[in-house]
Design a protein around this motif. Structure first.
Motif, short mmCIF file in Angstrom:
data_model
loop_
_atom_site.label_atom_id
_atom_site.label_comp_id
_atom_site.label_asym_id
_atom_site.label_seq_id
_atom_site.Cartn_x
_atom_site.Cartn_y
_atom_site.Cartn_z
N ILE A 22 38.38 45.85 25.80
CA ILE A 22 39.10 46.59 26.84
C ILE A 22 40.56 46.76 26.43
N ASN A 23 40.98 48.02 26.31
CA ASN A 23 42.40 48.32 26.06
C ASN A 23 43.18 48.37 27.37
N ASP A 24 42.57 49.02 28.37
CA ASP A 24 43.26 49.23 29.64
C ASP A 24 42.26 49.66 30.70
N VAL A 25 42.55 49.36 31.93
CA VAL A 25 41.77 49.85 33.08
C VAL A 25 42.78 50.22 34.15
N LEU A 26 42.62 51.42 34.69
CA LEU A 26 43.52 51.82 35.76
C LEU A 26 42.75 52.33 36.96
N GLU A 119 24.77 43.00 45.46
CA GLU A 119 25.99 43.33 46.20
C GLU A 119 26.95 44.10 45.31
N LYS A 120 27.82 44.89 45.94
CA LYS A 120 28.81 45.68 45.20
C LYS A 120 29.67 44.78 44.31
N ASP A 121 30.00 43.60 44.82
CA ASP A 121 30.88 42.68 44.10
C ASP A 121 30.21 42.05 42.87
N ALA A 122 28.90 42.18 42.74
CA ALA A 122 28.19 41.59 41.60
C ALA A 122 28.65 42.20 40.28
N SER A 123 29.07 43.45 40.30
CA SER A 123 29.54 44.08 39.06
C SER A 123 30.83 43.42 38.58
N ALA A 127 31.22 41.74 34.93
CA ALA A 127 32.28 42.16 34.02
C ALA A 127 33.11 40.95 33.56
N ILE A 128 33.35 40.02 34.46
CA ILE A 128 34.10 38.80 34.11
C ILE A 128 33.30 37.95 33.13
N GLU A 129 31.98 37.89 33.31
CA GLU A 129 31.13 37.13 32.39
C GLU A 129 31.18 37.72 30.98
N ILE A 130 31.17 39.06 30.88
CA ILE A 130 31.15 39.71 29.58
C ILE A 130 32.53 39.76 28.94
N PHE A 131 33.56 39.94 29.77
CA PHE A 131 34.94 40.07 29.28
C PHE A 131 35.83 39.00 29.94
N ASN A 137 42.54 40.39 35.64
CA ASN A 137 42.68 41.76 36.15
C ASN A 137 41.56 42.14 37.11
N LEU A 138 40.62 41.23 37.30
CA LEU A 138 39.47 41.48 38.19
C LEU A 138 39.38 40.40 39.26
N SER A 139 40.53 39.83 39.64
CA SER A 139 40.53 38.68 40.54
C SER A 139 40.36 39.04 42.02
N LYS A 140 40.60 40.29 42.38
CA LYS A 140 40.50 40.70 43.79
C LYS A 140 39.17 41.39 44.06
N LYS A 141 38.71 41.28 45.29
CA LYS A 141 37.45 41.91 45.67
C LYS A 141 37.49 43.43 45.46
N LYS A 142 38.65 44.03 45.67
CA LYS A 142 38.79 45.49 45.50
C LYS A 142 38.69 45.92 44.03
N ASP A 143 38.69 44.96 43.12
CA ASP A 143 38.59 45.27 41.69
C ASP A 143 37.17 45.59 41.24
N CYS A 144 36.22 45.65 42.18
CA CYS A 144 34.84 45.96 41.79
C CYS A 144 34.74 47.37 41.21
N ASN A 145 35.63 48.29 41.60
CA ASN A 145 35.62 49.63 41.02
C ASN A 145 36.10 49.62 39.57
N LYS A 146 37.06 48.75 39.28
CA LYS A 146 37.48 48.57 37.88
C LYS A 146 36.32 48.00 37.07
N ALA A 147 35.61 47.03 37.66
CA ALA A 147 34.47 46.43 36.98
C ALA A 147 33.39 47.48 36.71
N ASP A 148 33.16 48.37 37.66
CA ASP A 148 32.17 49.43 37.45
C ASP A 148 32.56 50.29 36.25
N ALA A 149 33.82 50.69 36.17
CA ALA A 149 34.28 51.52 35.04
C ALA A 149 34.12 50.77 33.72
N ILE A 150 34.43 49.47 33.73
CA ILE A 150 34.28 48.65 32.53
C ILE A 150 32.81 48.60 32.10
#
Length: 163
Positions: A22-26, A119-123, A127-131, A137-150
């Protein structure tokens, strides 16, 4: 190779994955519109953000992977129209930039990561398990959309040679 994984929509995200790292996620760049201050994706900022991150790459070494979204039962017509509009803006920007675009259905990448009927949060957890280096950068519940992109980018990175 640089893979740009995109979870479309107002609350979506864009991931830049180079050779599996991962270079970046926005978060999806947005702006407010009209008297009601409704959010919509900000096409010019998306263009600028992608341009900034791909300027050192040859276009043949870039792949854009967008989640292939469609209408969902129970979703209102206005929200579905806005979601489709966001998808179209992303598709148009990448086409205008002459970047190769691939589409992946949610069921396909979610099945690959064993996320079907979860659940949506499972992604985010996956993502945390793989990366693990990206977990802060994925510590908040709202970061599930970042996880989806990853995961969309990672799915393509791991499977595109096989297809």
């Amino acid at each position: 190779m640089l893979i740009i994984g995109i979870d479309p929509g107002i609350s979506g995200s864009i991931c830049f994955l180079e050779d599996g790292i991962i270079n970046d996620v926005l978060e999806m760049p947005t702006m407010t519109e009209g008297k009601k201050n409704k959010k919509q994706v900000n096409g010019s900022q998306i263009y600028n953000e992608i341009s900034l991150r791909i300027k050192t790459y040859e276009k043949k070494n870039i792949k854009v992977v967008i989640e292939q979204v469609s209408a969902m039962p129970g979703q209102g017509v206005t929200s579905m129209f806005n979601f489709g509009q966001s998808f179209g803006i992303l598709k148009g920007i990448c086409s205008a930039m002459q970047l190769p675009i691939y589409f992946v259905r949610p069921a396909k990448w979610k099945k690959y990561f064993n996320l079907i009927n979860s659940e949506k949060d499972a992604s985010r957890t996956r993502a945390i398990e793989i990366f693990p280096y990206f977990s802060s950068n994925l510590s908040k519940k709202k970061d599930c959309n970042k996880a989806d992109a990853i995961l969309i980018a990672s799915y393509f990175h791991e499977t595109y040679k096989n297809e």
